[in-house]
Scaffold this motif. Structure first.
Motif, PDB file in Angstrom:
ATOM      1  N   LYS A 102       0.801  -1.220   0.000  1.00 21.77           N
ATOM      2  CA  LYS A 102       0.000   0.000   0.000  1.00 21.77           C
ATOM      3  C   LYS A 102       0.837   1.275   0.000  1.00 21.77           C
ATOM      4  N   ASP A 103       2.048   1.227   0.529  1.00 22.21           N
ATOM      5  CA  ASP A 103       2.901   2.416   0.536  1.00 22.21           C
ATOM      6  C   ASP A 103       3.989   2.373  -0.533  1.00 22.21           C
ATOM      7  N   LEU A 104       3.967   1.339  -1.364  1.00 18.70           N
ATOM      8  CA  LEU A 104       5.025   1.164  -2.366  1.00 18.70           C
ATOM      9  C   LEU A 104       4.565   1.500  -3.778  1.00 18.70           C
ATOM     10  N   LEU A 105       3.274   1.546  -3.997  1.00 26.91           N
ATOM     11  CA  LEU A 105       2.750   1.793  -5.332  1.00 26.91           C
ATOM     12  C   LEU A 105       2.633   3.285  -5.601  1.00 26.91           C
ATOM     13  N   ASP A 106       2.623   3.638  -6.892  1.00 20.82           N
ATOM     14  CA  ASP A 106       2.445   5.044  -7.259  1.00 20.82           C
ATOM     15  C   ASP A 106       0.973   5.360  -7.532  1.00 20.82           C
ATOM     16  N   PHE A 107       0.076   4.481  -7.068  1.00 16.80           N
ATOM     17  CA  PHE A 107      -1.364   4.727  -7.107  1.00 16.80           C
ATOM     18  C   PHE A 107      -1.982   4.035  -5.895  1.00 16.80           C
ATOM     19  N   HIS A 108      -3.243   4.325  -5.600  1.00 11.86           N
ATOM     20  CA  HIS A 108      -3.869   3.813  -4.388  1.00 11.86           C
ATOM     21  C   HIS A 108      -4.067   2.301  -4.463  1.00 11.86           C
ATOM     22  N   ILE A 109      -3.816   1.621  -3.359  1.00 16.57           N
ATOM     23  CA  ILE A 109      -3.890   0.165  -3.329  1.00 16.57           C
ATOM     24  C   ILE A 109      -5.291  -0.337  -3.671  1.00 16.57           C
ATOM     25  N   ASP A 110      -6.331   0.448  -3.363  1.00 16.87           N
ATOM     26  CA  ASP A 110      -7.700   0.024  -3.678  1.00 16.87           C
ATOM     27  C   ASP A 110      -7.954  -0.002  -5.176  1.00 16.87           C
ATOM     28  N   ASP A 111      -7.085   0.656  -5.927  1.00 14.71           N
ATOM     29  CA  ASP A 111      -7.226   0.701  -7.382  1.00 14.71           C
ATOM     30  C   ASP A 111      -6.346  -0.325  -8.081  1.00 14.71           C
ATOM     31  N   ALA A 112      -5.785  -1.267  -7.302  1.00 10.91           N
ATOM     32  CA  ALA A 112      -4.782  -2.189  -7.842  1.00 10.91           C
ATOM     33  C   ALA A 112      -5.299  -3.614  -7.972  1.00 10.91           C
ATOM     34  N   THR A 113      -4.949  -4.251  -9.094  1.00 13.85           N
ATOM     35  CA  THR A 113      -5.072  -5.696  -9.259  1.00 13.85           C
ATOM     36  C   THR A 113      -3.709  -6.301  -8.922  1.00 13.85           C
ATOM     37  N   ILE A 114      -3.697  -7.302  -8.042  1.00 11.17           N
ATOM     38  CA  ILE A 114      -2.448  -7.845  -7.502  1.00 11.17           C
ATOM     39  C   ILE A 114      -2.312  -9.316  -7.865  1.00 11.17           C
ATOM     40  N   ASP A 115      -1.091  -9.732  -8.183  1.00 13.21           N
ATOM     41  CA  ASP A 115      -0.766 -11.147  -8.269  1.00 13.21           C
ATOM     42  C   ASP A 115       0.615 -11.348  -7.648  1.00 13.21           C
ATOM     43  N   VAL A 116       0.928 -12.579  -7.294  1.00 10.83           N
ATOM     44  CA  VAL A 116       2.185 -12.866  -6.600  1.00 10.83           C
ATOM     45  C   VAL A 116       2.892 -14.040  -7.254  1.00 10.83           C
ATOM     46  N   LEU A 117       4.205 -14.068  -7.094  1.00 13.67           N
ATOM     47  CA  LEU A 117       5.045 -15.130  -7.636  1.00 13.67           C
ATOM     48  C   LEU A 117       6.166 -15.403  -6.643  1.00 13.67           C
ATOM     49  N   ASP A 118       6.264 -16.637  -6.207  1.00 17.07           N
ATOM     50  CA  ASP A 118       7.261 -16.985  -5.198  1.00 17.07           C
ATOM     51  C   ASP A 118       8.670 -16.997  -5.784  1.00 17.07           C
ATOM     52  N   ILE A 119       9.661 -16.651  -4.969  1.00 10.51           N
ATOM     53  CA  ILE A 119      11.076 -16.780  -5.321  1.00 10.51           C
ATOM     54  C   ILE A 119      11.637 -17.900  -4.459  1.00 10.51           C
ATOM     55  N   PRO A 120      11.971 -19.051  -5.032  1.00  6.62           N
ATOM     56  CA  PRO A 120      12.412 -20.200  -4.225  1.00  6.62           C
ATOM     57  C   PRO A 120      13.637 -19.879  -3.386  1.00  6.62           C
ATOM     58  N   MET A 121      13.677 -20.476  -2.203  1.00  7.39           N
ATOM     59  CA  MET A 121      14.801 -20.287  -1.287  1.00  7.39           C
ATOM     60  C   MET A 121      15.899 -21.308  -1.569  1.00  7.39           C
ATOM     61  N   ASP A 122      17.037 -21.051  -0.978  1.00  8.31           N
ATOM     62  CA  ASP A 122      18.122 -22.022  -0.953  1.00  8.31           C
ATOM     63  C   ASP A 122      17.637 -23.250  -0.180  1.00  8.31           C
ATOM     64  N   LYS A 123      17.687 -24.420  -0.800  1.00  8.74           N
ATOM     65  CA  LYS A 123      17.193 -25.641  -0.163  1.00  8.74           C
ATOM     66  C   LYS A 123      17.957 -25.988   1.106  1.00  8.74           C
ATOM     67  N   SER A 124      19.173 -25.479   1.227  1.00  8.22           N
ATOM     68  CA  SER A 124      19.969 -25.773   2.426  1.00  8.22           C
ATOM     69  C   SER A 124      19.758 -24.747   3.532  1.00  8.22           C
ATOM     70  N   ALA A 125      18.927 -23.724   3.280  1.00  4.70           N
ATOM     71  CA  ALA A 125      18.693 -22.678   4.277  1.00  4.70           C
ATOM     72  C   ALA A 125      17.875 -23.226   5.432  1.00  4.70           C
ATOM     73  N   ALA A 126      18.042 -22.603   6.594  1.00  4.42           N
ATOM     74  CA  ALA A 126      17.326 -23.031   7.791  1.00  4.42           C
ATOM     75  C   ALA A 126      15.825 -22.849   7.606  1.00  4.42           C
ATOM     76  N   ALA A 127      15.056 -23.797   8.128  1.00  2.67           N
ATOM     77  CA  ALA A 127      13.602 -23.724   8.037  1.00  2.67           C
ATOM     78  C   ALA A 127      13.092 -22.476   8.762  1.00  2.67           C
ATOM     79  N   GLY A 128      12.087 -21.858   8.187  1.00  2.00           N
ATOM     80  CA  GLY A 128      11.511 -20.677   8.815  1.00  2.00           C
ATOM     81  C   GLY A 128      12.212 -19.384   8.490  1.00  2.00           C
ATOM     82  N   ARG A 129      13.312 -19.467   7.733  1.00  2.00           N
ATOM     83  CA  ARG A 129      14.030 -18.248   7.363  1.00  2.00           C
ATOM     84  C   ARG A 129      13.190 -17.424   6.391  1.00  2.00           C
ATOM     85  N   PRO A 130      13.086 -16.105   6.605  1.00  2.00           N
ATOM     86  CA  PRO A 130      12.281 -15.278   5.704  1.00  2.00           C
ATOM     87  C   PRO A 130      12.799 -15.351   4.269  1.00  2.00           C
ATOM     88  N   HIS A 131      11.878 -15.299   3.314  1.00  2.00           N
ATOM     89  CA  HIS A 131      12.304 -15.258   1.927  1.00  2.00           C
ATOM     90  C   HIS A 131      11.426 -14.264   1.174  1.00  2.00           C
TER      91      HIS A 131
END
Length: 315
Positions: A102-131
């Motif tokens: 909501k604070d990162l877009l150059d227009f109001h969040i209510d006017d936005a269509t959103i989709d997401v795409l995951d970025i895979p983590m390092d398989k050897s990284a500790a479980a629960g680590r933010p990604h």
């Protein structure tokens, strides 16, 4: 957006890409073995290209009513942002990401269509680590306008994609097992660098050098643009190494652009191998011999990539 129709559809899609001077249309067949086969690569000149009449014309000539259609947003029509993945259930993910945007877009969040795409983590990284993950945001009005354009032309628009994913699709055909690959393309919106590995997009960077600038006949001007590209690439590669140290980039590929000397210049100024890409190497172009030309390969590059989509990520 409509997802189903009673009309019988072909298994392949028509991918329709709007350029500044017209519309590119691609039909591609994916085979279990062998190169993807380009059945149709047609260009319909017209300005403005966002024209129901032009879309209706190609629909009639290509019998587009028998296909599902996909299209691409232009470089300035959406924002692609990297955010920390929220620790929420899958069905709550988009809502949580929407709050973060909501604070990162150059227009109001209510006017936005959103989709997401995951970025895979390092398989050897500790479980629960933010990604991280990618979030795509476009104005509702733009999405509605694009849907309305296809509706007016009598075509079934099922998917709206973005250039990064189209480019990722092509890079997937060029990967070396266990390594990452960089792919750099240029069009009227500027340069687009993507780095992917094992079919996943990890990094996207826009470079503010357009195709027209890249083809400037003045060698002094081209030298300035070449320097700018090399600097942006070096920064991006350094960032990637710090962020994704578990992926080694095997090479940087340059999409067709007819830019004389850029491959040699980058090979001399970057620490990874640089190669120019000819689409003959990855696509069966027997039915579209006009794509033998570099300028035509550049024109259709993103449309070809979008035509290879396999998942249904829809804005």
């Amino acid at each position: 957006m409509r997802f189903f129709s009673k009309a019988k559809k072909k298994e392949s899609w028509l991918t329709i890409s709007f350029l500044g001077d017209g519309i590119c249309v691609v039909e591609m067949l994916r085979a279990a073995n062998g190169r993807p086969k380009v059945e149709v690569a047609a260009f319909y000149p017209g300005q403005p290209s966002y024209s129901p009449e032009l879309l209706q014309r190609l629909g009639r000539e290509l019998r587009a009513e028998h296909f599902y259609c996909a299209t691409l947003l232009g470089g300035g029509e959406y924002q692609l942002l990297t955010v920390e993945a929220p620790n929420v259930a899958q069905n709550e993910l988009k809502t949580a990401v929407r709050w973060r945007l909501k604070d990162l877009l150059d227009f109001h969040i209510d006017d936005a269509t959103i989709d997401v795409l995951d970025i895979p983590m390092d398989k050897s990284a500790a479980a629960g680590r933010p990604h991280s993950m990618f979030a795509v945001a476009a104005r509702n009005s733009l999405i509605e306008s694009r849907q309305g354009l296809f509706d007016e032309a009598g075509l079934l628009l099922r998917v709206i994609d973005i250039p990064e994913m189209a480019q990722r699709n092509i890079a997937t055909l060029l990967e070396t097992e266990g390594r990452g690959v960089g792919l750099l393309s240029f069009d009227e919106d500027g340069g687009l660098l993507t780095i992917s590995s094992q079919g996943e997009l990890y990094l996207s960077r826009r470079i503010e050098v357009t195709l027209q600038q890249l083809l400037d006949p003045n060698p002094n001007s081209r030298a300035i643009y070449f320097d700018k590209i090399a600097l942006e690439l070096q920064r991006s590669l350094d960032h990637f190494e710090r962020q994704y140290h578990f992926i080694t980039i095997s090479r940087l590929l340059l999409a067709p652009s007819a830019a004389v000397g850029l491959d040699t210049f980058l090979a001399q100024n970057l620490y990874i191998p640089v190669e120019s890409l000819n689409l003959d190497a990855i696509f069966d172009l027997e039915k579209v011999p006009e794509l033998a030309e570099a300028a035509q390969q550049q024109r259709f590059f993103l449309a070809l990539g979008a035509a290879m989509r396999t998942e249904e990520v829809v804005l």
